[in-house]
Design an enzyme around this catalytic site. Structure first.
Site, short mmCIF file in Angstrom:
data_model
loop_
_atom_site.label_atom_id
_atom_site.label_comp_id
_atom_site.label_asym_id
_atom_site.label_seq_id
_atom_site.Cartn_x
_atom_site.Cartn_y
_atom_site.Cartn_z
N ARG A 182 41.43 18.79 22.45
CA ARG A 182 43.06 18.56 22.16
C ARG A 182 43.63 18.95 23.47
NH1 ARG A 182 42.61 15.56 18.87
NH2 ARG A 182 43.46 15.60 16.68
N GLU A 201 50.84 13.75 25.02
CA GLU A 201 50.38 12.18 24.88
C GLU A 201 51.40 11.42 24.30
OE1 GLU A 201 46.69 12.16 22.67
OE2 GLU A 201 45.93 13.47 23.91
N HIS A 246 42.65 8.87 24.98
CA HIS A 246 42.16 9.40 23.79
C HIS A 246 41.19 8.57 22.91
CE1 HIS A 246 43.61 12.63 20.52
NE2 HIS A 246 42.39 12.16 20.40
#
Ligand code: DGY
Length: 322
Positions: free
Chosen positions: A241, A270, A288
């Protein structure tokens, strides 16, 4: 509950959407695939029996206040730091996630980042695509060897172990790891060494790979001081993360040579990625993609469906987190 109203917050792989529509007459798919935002999510919680969110939906405590219709949140993804699960539980909502089915795929992405950053693959590709490559020469774009180098794992859960196994058995990498809650000595990896502190891993490793959940006490665990503990020749890999790393401190460390490079799949905010980071050649940046294969994303959706089916028929969901 007869025929639940179900909101799916983003597009899911076609086989899973087809299965949802086949089984449930009142499914609302997000055909436009535009994030619902706080208001849309709140409306979903008020109007639907079941909401199926993912990491791009921020479900903070404030969304769970007051009267809600939802009793089941089936998160598409293993990480659930974007959901305040205590607040969801207080609102009487069962929350599930999708562990296990994405372990190998995410470990493969982690190895992709590790290899790319060590071997300057992103930089090389940019050079070729821009028509700037002038031909082979002995000193051209020399990277760092991976084979035999020490891999440090922070967070020795399923994905951490899968990365360690790939690195050890595939690349002969000695493994050193730390996990605050896992006390298995070596996870069946010959010579793997469990150490007591994050600091020891940072100091010993040539590659540090992060595999802990986001949020809580892991937020900004890798700050300027932590980066300064790494070898100047070492690389940081983050497929966990974004908030585990202090992004500004990382940018400074990559610029100054405090560490050699970073391979990142996740970011603090993000999909925003600071220009300063995008401009650094010693950073490999993926959007991602950790679990992004057709097979795995389909398996993730099917796992959410299996747990939804269990919940609706009065059985315990297998991946309940709240
Ligand atoms: C996961 O499964 O946690 C992915 O990062 C997407 O949420």
């Amino acid at each position: 509950m007869d025929e639940p109203v179900i909101v799916v917050t983003r597009r899911w792989p076609a086989p899973v959407e087809e299965e949802l529509v086949r089984r449930f007459p009142h499914v609302r798919l997000n055909v436009e695939d535009v994030p619902l935002g706080p208001e849309g999510l709140r409306a979903a919680l008020e109007q639907a029996d079941v909401v199926l969110p993912t990491v791009s939906d921020r479900l903070g405590a404030e969304l769970f206040d007051g009267e809600l219709r939802t009793t089941f949140l089936g998160n598409f993804g293993v990480g659930y730091d974007h959901i305040d699960i205590e607040a969801a539980a207080r609102a009487g909502i069962v929350v599930t996630n999708t562990p296990g089915v994405l372990t190998d795929t995410t470990a493969d992405t982690t190895m992709t980042l590790l290899l790319m950053v060590a071997r300057r693959a992103g930089e090389g590709e940019r050079e070729v695509r821009a028509g700037r490559w002038t031909g082979w020469r002995p000193t051209h774009m020399m990277g760092a060897d991976v084979t035999g180098k020490t891999l440090g794992i922070l967070g020795m859960g399923r994905i951490g172990v899968a990365v360690a196994r790939r690195a050890h058995f595939g690349f002969g990498m000695p493994v050193v790891f730390h996990d605050p809650v896992d006390f298995e000595p070596d996870h069946g990896i010959p010579g793997a060494r469990r150490v007591d502190t994050v600091e020891e891993v940072l100091a010993l490793a040539d590659f540090v790979s992060l595999h802990m959940p986001g949020g809580g006490e892991n937020a900004r665990l890798i700050d300027a001081a932590a980066l300064a503990r790494m070898k100047p020749t070492a690389f940081l890999v983050n497929s966990a993360r974004g908030d585990v790393v202090d992004q500004q401190a990382l940018i400074a460390a990559l610029r100054s040579g405090t560490i050699a490079g970073a391979g990142l799949d996740v970011y603090e905010d993000e999909p925003e990625i600071p220009r300063d980071l995008r401009e650094l050649d010693n950073a490999v940046l993926l959007p991602h993609l950790g679990s992004a294969t057709r097979e795995t994303r389909t398996a993730m959706g099917m796992l959410v469906l299996a747990d939804l089916q269990a919940f609706l028929t009065g059985h315990p969901p297998s991946c309940r987190v709240a």
